[in-house]
Design a protein around this motif. Sequence first.
Motif, mmCIF file in Angstrom:
data_model
loop_
_atom_site.group_PDB
_atom_site.id
_atom_site.type_symbol
_atom_site.label_atom_id
_atom_site.label_comp_id
_atom_site.label_asym_id
_atom_site.label_seq_id
_atom_site.Cartn_x
_atom_site.Cartn_y
_atom_site.Cartn_z
ATOM 1 N N SER A 1 0.850 -1.187 0.000
ATOM 2 C CA SER A 1 0.000 0.000 0.000
ATOM 3 C C SER A 1 0.890 1.242 0.000
ATOM 4 N N ARG A 2 0.316 2.357 -0.401
ATOM 5 C CA ARG A 2 1.083 3.602 -0.472
ATOM 6 C C ARG A 2 1.606 4.000 0.914
ATOM 7 N N ALA A 3 0.759 3.868 1.925
ATOM 8 C CA ALA A 3 1.176 4.238 3.282
ATOM 9 C C ALA A 3 2.325 3.357 3.754
ATOM 10 N N ARG A 4 2.235 2.064 3.463
ATOM 11 C CA ARG A 4 3.301 1.142 3.882
ATOM 12 C C ARG A 4 4.594 1.443 3.132
ATOM 13 N N SER A 5 4.500 1.759 1.846
ATOM 14 C CA SER A 5 5.686 2.107 1.060
ATOM 15 C C SER A 5 6.353 3.362 1.598
ATOM 16 N N GLU A 6 5.528 4.357 1.954
ATOM 17 C CA GLU A 6 6.088 5.595 2.501
ATOM 18 C C GLU A 6 6.725 5.356 3.865
ATOM 19 N N ALA A 7 6.130 4.491 4.668
ATOM 20 C CA ALA A 7 6.701 4.180 5.977
ATOM 21 C C ALA A 7 8.059 3.500 5.822
#
Length: 115
Positions: free
Chosen positions: A9-15
């Motif tokens: 997910s985008r949030a996981r990638s950014e994290a």
Amino acid sequence: MSAEPRRLSRARSEAIAGMLMVAPVLAWLTATILYPLGAAVAISLRDIRVIGSDGGFVGLGNYIDVLEMARLWAALGRSLVWVAGNAVLQTLLALGTALLLNQRFRGVRLVRVWV
């Protein structure tokens, strides 16, 4: 059935990206804090009379010697008085400055920027 690769997910990638960006700084801070701290503890457990010599292991003997010194407790008392006095003085000065800068007067913006 097609085997599509799982996408993060985008949030996981950014994290994950954030952690990777912070990791070098954390590694550097850990190395610059933990190594000297460990070396200081190792040195404190030895009897080293001359810098550079390899003293014998004395364990907690150095700490016991220091704790038995009357000068330690006198210095600790003076240090506590100094710290408490400075904390009170700095807090009062900061409060006074804040109250002064909260008043309206000519040039208040310039003074606030300067402070």
